[in-house]
Design an enzyme around this catalytic site. Structure first.
Site, PDB file in Angstrom:
ATOM      1  N   TYR A  74       0.812  -1.219   0.000  1.00  0.00           N
ATOM      2  CA  TYR A  74       0.000   0.000   0.000  1.00  0.00           C
ATOM      3  C   TYR A  74       0.854   1.282   0.000  1.00  0.00           C
ATOM      4  O   TYR A  74       0.859   2.036  -0.974  1.00  0.00           O
ATOM      5  CB  TYR A  74      -0.941  -0.062   1.200  1.00  0.00           C
ATOM      6  CG  TYR A  74      -1.773   1.164   1.459  1.00  0.00           C
ATOM      7  CD1 TYR A  74      -2.419   1.841   0.427  1.00  0.00           C
ATOM      8  CD2 TYR A  74      -1.946   1.634   2.766  1.00  0.00           C
ATOM      9  CE1 TYR A  74      -3.200   2.949   0.683  1.00  0.00           C
ATOM     10  CE2 TYR A  74      -2.736   2.731   3.027  1.00  0.00           C
ATOM     11  CZ  TYR A  74      -3.349   3.396   1.989  1.00  0.00           C
ATOM     12  OH  TYR A  74      -4.118   4.491   2.257  1.00  0.00           O
ATOM     13  N   SER A 130       5.861   3.740  13.329  1.00  0.00           N
ATOM     14  CA  SER A 130       4.433   3.974  13.538  1.00  0.00           C
ATOM     15  C   SER A 130       4.224   4.764  14.806  1.00  0.00           C
ATOM     16  O   SER A 130       4.990   4.641  15.778  1.00  0.00           O
ATOM     17  CB  SER A 130       3.732   2.616  13.653  1.00  0.00           C
ATOM     18  OG  SER A 130       2.425   2.773  14.142  1.00  0.00           O
ATOM     19  N   TYR A 170       3.315  -6.708  17.224  1.00  0.00           N
ATOM     20  CA  TYR A 170       3.538  -5.841  16.046  1.00  0.00           C
ATOM     21  C   TYR A 170       4.127  -4.500  16.478  1.00  0.00           C
ATOM     22  O   TYR A 170       5.146  -4.046  15.955  1.00  0.00           O
ATOM     23  CB  TYR A 170       2.220  -5.615  15.280  1.00  0.00           C
ATOM     24  CG  TYR A 170       2.259  -4.368  14.433  1.00  0.00           C
ATOM     25  CD1 TYR A 170       2.936  -4.346  13.223  1.00  0.00           C
ATOM     26  CD2 TYR A 170       1.671  -3.177  14.880  1.00  0.00           C
ATOM     27  CE1 TYR A 170       3.015  -3.184  12.474  1.00  0.00           C
ATOM     28  CE2 TYR A 170       1.753  -2.015  14.140  1.00  0.00           C
ATOM     29  CZ  TYR A 170       2.423  -2.028  12.940  1.00  0.00           C
ATOM     30  OH  TYR A 170       2.515  -0.863  12.215  1.00  0.00           O
ATOM     31  N   LYS A 214       8.089  -2.484  15.927  1.00  0.00           N
ATOM     32  CA  LYS A 214       8.408  -1.120  15.473  1.00  0.00           C
ATOM     33  C   LYS A 214       9.355  -0.463  16.472  1.00  0.00           C
ATOM     34  O   LYS A 214      10.344   0.189  16.100  1.00  0.00           O
ATOM     35  CB  LYS A 214       7.133  -0.287  15.309  1.00  0.00           C
ATOM     36  CG  LYS A 214       6.236  -0.745  14.167  1.00  0.00           C
ATOM     37  CD  LYS A 214       6.919  -0.576  12.808  1.00  0.00           C
ATOM     38  CE  LYS A 214       6.116  -1.094  11.663  1.00  0.00           C
ATOM     39  NZ  LYS A 214       6.872  -1.221  10.412  1.00  0.00           N
TER      40      LYS A 214
HETATM   41  C1  UD1 Z   1      -3.941   0.126  13.869  1.00  0.00           C
HETATM   42  C2  UD1 Z   1      -3.013  -0.420  14.899  1.00  0.00           C
HETATM   43  C3  UD1 Z   1      -1.702   0.294  14.804  1.00  0.00           C
HETATM   44  C4  UD1 Z   1      -1.116   0.088  13.426  1.00  0.00           C
HETATM   45  C5  UD1 Z   1      -2.095   0.484  12.360  1.00  0.00           C
HETATM   46  C6  UD1 Z   1      -1.556  -0.069  11.062  1.00  0.00           C
HETATM   47  C7  UD1 Z   1      -4.441  -1.198  16.715  1.00  0.00           C
HETATM   48  C8  UD1 Z   1      -4.854  -0.989  18.124  1.00  0.00           C
HETATM   49  N1  UD1 Z   1      -3.594  -0.304  16.219  1.00  0.00           N
HETATM   50  O1  UD1 Z   1      -4.125   1.521  14.156  1.00  0.00           O
HETATM   51  O2  UD1 Z   1      -0.803  -0.213  15.757  1.00  0.00           O
HETATM   52  O3  UD1 Z   1       0.058   0.820  13.291  1.00  0.00           O
HETATM   53  O4  UD1 Z   1      -3.387  -0.051  12.587  1.00  0.00           O
HETATM   54  O5  UD1 Z   1      -2.506  -0.164  10.092  1.00  0.00           O
HETATM   55  O6  UD1 Z   1      -4.881  -2.109  16.076  1.00  0.00           O
HETATM   56  N2  UD1 Z   1     -12.488   1.347  13.915  1.00  0.00           N
HETATM   57  C9  UD1 Z   1     -13.843   1.131  14.012  1.00  0.00           C
HETATM   58  N3  UD1 Z   1     -14.389   0.127  13.271  1.00  0.00           N
HETATM   59  C10 UD1 Z   1     -13.646  -0.676  12.440  1.00  0.00           C
HETATM   60  C11 UD1 Z   1     -12.256  -0.430  12.344  1.00  0.00           C
HETATM   61  C12 UD1 Z   1     -11.707   0.591  13.112  1.00  0.00           C
HETATM   62  O7  UD1 Z   1     -14.545   1.819  14.757  1.00  0.00           O
HETATM   63  O8  UD1 Z   1     -14.194  -1.586  11.818  1.00  0.00           O
HETATM   64  C13 UD1 Z   1     -11.889   2.439  14.702  1.00  0.00           C
HETATM   65  C14 UD1 Z   1     -10.837   1.972  15.689  1.00  0.00           C
HETATM   66  O9  UD1 Z   1     -11.405   1.591  16.899  1.00  0.00           O
HETATM   67  C15 UD1 Z   1      -9.951   3.208  15.779  1.00  0.00           C
HETATM   68  C16 UD1 Z   1     -10.076   3.850  14.397  1.00  0.00           C
HETATM   69  O10 UD1 Z   1     -11.244   3.301  13.809  1.00  0.00           O
HETATM   70  O11 UD1 Z   1     -10.456   4.099  16.731  1.00  0.00           O
HETATM   71  C17 UD1 Z   1      -8.902   3.558  13.504  1.00  0.00           C
HETATM   72  O12 UD1 Z   1      -8.688   2.149  13.501  1.00  0.00           O
HETATM   73  P1  UD1 Z   1      -7.620   1.445  12.544  1.00  0.00           P
HETATM   74  O13 UD1 Z   1      -7.803   1.910  11.165  1.00  0.00           O
HETATM   75  O14 UD1 Z   1      -7.659  -0.020  12.826  1.00  0.00           O
HETATM   76  O15 UD1 Z   1      -6.236   2.062  13.023  1.00  0.00           O
HETATM   77  P2  UD1 Z   1      -5.558   2.080  14.483  1.00  0.00           P
HETATM   78  O16 UD1 Z   1      -6.242   1.206  15.412  1.00  0.00           O
HETATM   79  O17 UD1 Z   1      -5.409   3.512  14.861  1.00  0.00           O
END
Ligand code: UD1
Length: 341
Positions: free
Chosen positions: A12, A126, A151, A155
């Protein structure tokens, strides 16, 4: 023309960076094992730039293959090291695979840099290394916290491996880029994020829901101490992020770095809640998103966003693309991938 090795260049962020490097006049060589990426992204890179980068498929954990690679390509001027396993949940299930893939590949690259005399490396780190910071926004000097997952720990440890190796070997210079949440796709919709299976990340889940592949988005938590109760992140456009890599490589090649090892936060400086992200998507795409609020996701932090002052002033780089435009790019990409256009 300076030759840049982009590990994970079919992935990506790697594919978007390959495009920006080519646009800036660099020759790109991609190494990728295609474990979580597709060779099709090379077609996308070629369609956008008119140039197909050299490509070698192997695993960086295989030291013999890596040494053969550097023998075959003796003129690599810098390495951008994206290749890594990155699924947080999977890393909890199979930590050894994560430690082996992510640590050994960096160690092998650094050993080859010493052996083959390659000075420059940019490493994909990250904001996960900050955990839930005590103060926001986070600067590069905000203390790191214990990682929440194997993971995240890879990092953190890889940053230390890089720092210690550079301290002991002034011939090597490195920049660690701490990404906040990379989202969106190239405006041409020819490259983008293509997660395998059910997406764990927010924006691919949003676009797949809008495309009808998922019935509804689950918003994880509405009881956080934030503007609307949903968790807050700093969503950075992937093309803006890719451009920062070009600047970082140039900084190393032109010896503009202030010390052998430097760290930069790459974000927009804006905190955006999950519900605000959903609204931005709906506005940009004109599609009403089916979502429901559910409980918090284990391991999630409440809020984080970047202080971008250092990157802005020292790199001369700034995120430029707004969230709606970024959401639209993610949506155009999703539609193209699903044959909806
Ligand atoms: C996640 C990882 C982070 C990593 C990054 C890489 C975790 C806790 N953190 O970041 O370490 O570097 O991905 O890609 O997994 N959300 C929803 N519904 C969903 C998916 C996500 O509500 O179906 C929310 C999550 O709770 C969060 C936000 O969207 O608050 C962003 O989530 P996401 O895109 O998974 O990123 P991170 O969790 O910030």
């Amino acid at each position: 023309m300076k030759q840049i090795l982009v590990t994970g260049g079919a992935g990506y962020i790697g594919s978007h960076t390959a495009v920006e490097l080519i646009n800036a006049g660099y020759e790109v060589v991609i190494v990728d094992n295609l474990s979580n990426s597709s060779i099709d992204s090379l077609d996308g890179i070629e369609k956008i730039t008119g140039i197909r980068p050299a490509f070698e498929q192997f695993d960086l954990v295989d030291k013999d293959k890596l040494e053969n690679f550097f023998t075959k390509y003796p003129n690599i001027a810098a390495i951008i090291h994206f290749a890594a396993s990155k699924a947080v949940g999977e890393s909890v299930e199979i930590p050894l695979m994560y430690y082996k893939n992510n640590l050994v590949s960096l160690i092998n690259l650094l050993e080859c840099q010493l052996k083959f005399g390659i000075s420059n490396i940019v490493f994909s780190s990250s904001c996960t290394v900050y955990g839930q910071p005590d103060q926001l926004p986070v600067t590069e000097n905000t203390p790191r916290k214990d990682a929440e997952s194997p993971y995240g720990n890879t990092k953190r440890v890889n940053e230390d491996i890089l720092k210690d190796t550079i301290a002991a070997n002034p011939a090597i210079k490195g920049i660690a880029l701490r990404y906040f949440n990379p989202v969106g796709a190239h405006p041409s919709a020819l490259i983008g994020e293509l997660p395998l299976g059910v997406p764990a990340n927010l924006v691919p889940f949003i676009t797949q829901t809008a495309a009808g592949l998922r019935s509804e988005l689950k918003v994880f938590g509405n009881d956080y101490d934030t503007i609307d109760g949903s968790a807050v992140r700093d969503y950075i456009n992937v093309v803006d992020l890719a451009k920062a890599h070009v600047v970082a490589v140039e900084r190393l090649l032109e010896n503009k770095n202030k010390s052998g090892y430097e760290i930069f936060n790459l974000g927009t400086g804006n905190g955006v809640s999950v519900l605000e992200a959903v609204q931005a998507f709906e506005k940009a795409s004109g599609v009403k998103l089916n979502y429901k609020i559910v409980g918090r996701r284990a391991g999630d932090i409440e809020k984080i966003w970047a202080d971008t002052t250092f990157a802005n002033e020292e790199l001369g780089w700034k995120a430029e693309t707004g969230l709606e435009e970024t959401m639209l790019s993610a949506w155009l990409w999703e539609k193209r991938v699903r044959g909806m256009e």
